[in-house]
Design a protein around this motif. Structure first.
Motif, PDB file in Angstrom:
ATOM      1  N   VAL A   5       0.858  -1.188   0.000  1.00 40.38           N
ATOM      2  CA  VAL A   5       0.000   0.000   0.000  1.00 40.38           C
ATOM      3  C   VAL A   5       0.890   1.233   0.000  1.00 40.38           C
ATOM      4  N   ASP A   6       0.614   2.128  -0.933  1.00 34.39           N
ATOM      5  CA  ASP A   6       1.324   3.404  -0.999  1.00 34.39           C
ATOM      6  C   ASP A   6       0.623   4.361  -0.039  1.00 34.39           C
ATOM      7  N   ARG A   7       1.089   4.356   1.202  1.00 35.60           N
ATOM      8  CA  ARG A   7       0.439   5.135   2.263  1.00 35.60           C
ATOM      9  C   ARG A   7       0.308   6.624   1.922  1.00 35.60           C
ATOM     10  N   PRO A   8       1.385   7.295   1.461  1.00 36.81           N
ATOM     11  CA  PRO A   8       1.231   8.719   1.118  1.00 36.81           C
ATOM     12  C   PRO A   8       0.192   8.957   0.017  1.00 36.81           C
ATOM     13  N   GLU A   9       0.142   8.064  -0.965  1.00 37.02           N
ATOM     14  CA  GLU A   9      -0.846   8.224  -2.034  1.00 37.02           C
ATOM     15  C   GLU A   9      -2.260   8.006  -1.502  1.00 37.02           C
ATOM     16  N   GLN A  10      -2.443   7.052  -0.622  1.00 29.86           N
ATOM     17  CA  GLN A  10      -3.761   6.821  -0.024  1.00 29.86           C
ATOM     18  C   GLN A  10      -4.205   8.060   0.758  1.00 29.86           C
ATOM     19  N   ARG A  11      -3.288   8.657   1.509  1.00 34.56           N
ATOM     20  CA  ARG A  11      -3.608   9.875   2.265  1.00 34.56           C
ATOM     21  C   ARG A  11      -3.990  11.013   1.320  1.00 34.56           C
ATOM     22  N   ARG A  12      -3.264  11.125   0.200  1.00 35.21           N
ATOM     23  CA  ARG A  12      -3.565  12.183  -0.769  1.00 35.21           C
ATOM     24  C   ARG A  12      -4.947  11.970  -1.390  1.00 35.21           C
ATOM     25  N   GLN A  13      -5.298  10.724  -1.690  1.00 35.98           N
ATOM     26  CA  GLN A  13      -6.614  10.445  -2.260  1.00 35.98           C
ATOM     27  C   GLN A  13      -7.724  10.788  -1.272  1.00 35.98           C
ATOM     28  N   ILE A  14      -7.520  10.445  -0.028  1.00 37.06           N
ATOM     29  CA  ILE A  14      -8.512  10.782   1.004  1.00 37.06           C
ATOM     30  C   ILE A  14      -8.583  12.299   1.179  1.00 37.06           C
ATOM     31  N   GLY A  15      -7.428  12.959   1.191  1.00 39.79           N
ATOM     32  CA  GLY A  15      -7.402  14.421   1.290  1.00 39.79           C
ATOM     33  C   GLY A  15      -8.107  15.080   0.119  1.00 39.79           C
ATOM     34  N   ALA A  16      -7.916  14.540  -1.088  1.00 41.39           N
ATOM     35  CA  ALA A  16      -8.592  15.087  -2.271  1.00 41.39           C
ATOM     36  C   ALA A  16     -10.105  14.921  -2.151  1.00 41.39           C
ATOM     37  N   ALA A  17     -10.552  13.786  -1.609  1.00 38.51           N
ATOM     38  CA  ALA A  17     -11.989  13.585  -1.399  1.00 38.51           C
ATOM     39  C   ALA A  17     -12.527  14.603  -0.398  1.00 38.51           C
ATOM     40  N   LEU A  18     -11.770  14.871   0.654  1.00 41.03           N
ATOM     41  CA  LEU A  18     -12.184  15.867   1.638  1.00 41.03           C
ATOM     42  C   LEU A  18     -12.283  17.245   0.987  1.00 41.03           C
ATOM     43  N   PHE A  59      -4.348  17.876   7.119  1.00 40.33           N
ATOM     44  CA  PHE A  59      -3.703  17.327   5.930  1.00 40.33           C
ATOM     45  C   PHE A  59      -4.294  17.922   4.655  1.00 40.33           C
ATOM     46  N   ALA A  60      -5.617  18.011   4.570  1.00 43.19           N
ATOM     47  CA  ALA A  60      -6.269  18.548   3.374  1.00 43.19           C
ATOM     48  C   ALA A  60      -5.930  20.024   3.174  1.00 43.19           C
ATOM     49  N   ALA A  61      -5.820  20.783   4.261  1.00 44.56           N
ATOM     50  CA  ALA A  61      -5.426  22.190   4.148  1.00 44.56           C
ATOM     51  C   ALA A  61      -4.014  22.301   3.577  1.00 44.56           C
ATOM     52  N   GLN A  62      -3.124  21.437   4.023  1.00 44.96           N
ATOM     53  CA  GLN A  62      -1.763  21.426   3.488  1.00 44.96           C
ATOM     54  C   GLN A  62      -1.774  21.038   2.013  1.00 44.96           C
ATOM     55  N   LEU A  63      -2.578  20.054   1.669  1.00 44.09           N
ATOM     56  CA  LEU A  63      -2.688  19.597   0.289  1.00 44.09           C
ATOM     57  C   LEU A  63      -3.199  20.722  -0.616  1.00 44.09           C
TER      58      LEU A  63
END
Length: 193
Positions: A5-18, A59-63
């Motif tokens: 699992v690409d943990r950073p990519e999973q976090r980015r996908q969740i952040g993008a959904a947010l 995280f989403a604010a940073q993204l």
């Protein structure tokens, strides 16, 4: 063999959904459950990457800040000053659906930051970083009072983005206002329009 699992990519996908949810509904409607549904995951799967709603918001604010900075970095700063400033500002404006959603999310984060110190710290850091880079570039190209000009450019960008969010039909007249403001900020540079 276990699945990697690409943990950073999973976090980015969740952040993008947010970010999408924040743009559509505002931050009040954000929960681990709503973000999980929007990202096609279970709430438990989202909690493997974020322990709390606040952690997701941070995280989403940073993204969101990273996305703006990435677009700004693509602008050719070797263009004539006025043209480069215009291009930089255009990267921050809600001129298409994707950037409109991002700008709505940014506004939601700014409002939330008034009451949440961690979000406020992120907003201040992004603002500070953007201002420093912009002021340094303006100084390098010989712009007098680069710091004050950077502040004016950021204020202009923020104001136009806000107006375009709630009056999208006025986009053309607001872009004309951008050009008039740039004429004032860069009086020695001929207008490109």
């Amino acid at each position: 063999m276990p699945k990697t699992v690409d943990r950073p990519e999973q976090r980015r996908q969740i952040g993008a959904a947010l970010l999408r949810l924040a743009a559509e509904r505002g931050l009040d409607q954000i929960s681990v459950r709503t973000v999980a549904a929007a990202s096609g995951r279970s709430a438990g799967a989202v909690q493997k990457y974020f322990r709390s709603k606040e952690e997701m918001l941070v995280f989403a604010a940073q993204l969101a800040g990273e996305r703006v900075e990435e677009r700004m970095a693509l602008v050719d700063t070797h263009l004539p000053l006025r043209q480069a400033l215009r291009e930089l500002i255009l990267t921050t404006l809600p001129l298409d659906e994707g950037r409109r959603a991002e700008a709505a999310a940014q506004l939601a984060f700014a409002l939330q930051a008034a009451h949440h110190p961690r979000l406020a710290a992120i907003r201040r850091q992004v603002d500070h970083d953007v201002r420093d880079v912009l002021a340094a570039w303006l100084d390098r190209v010989g712009c007098p009072d680069a710091g004050a000009t950077a502040d004016a450019v950021i204020a202009l960008s923020d104001g136009l983005a806000l107006r375009m969010l709630y009056t999208p039909a006025e986009q053309s007249s607001l872009l004309d206002a951008l050009d008039r403001a740039l004429d004032v900020l860069t009086p020695d540079v001929p207008s490109a329009t």
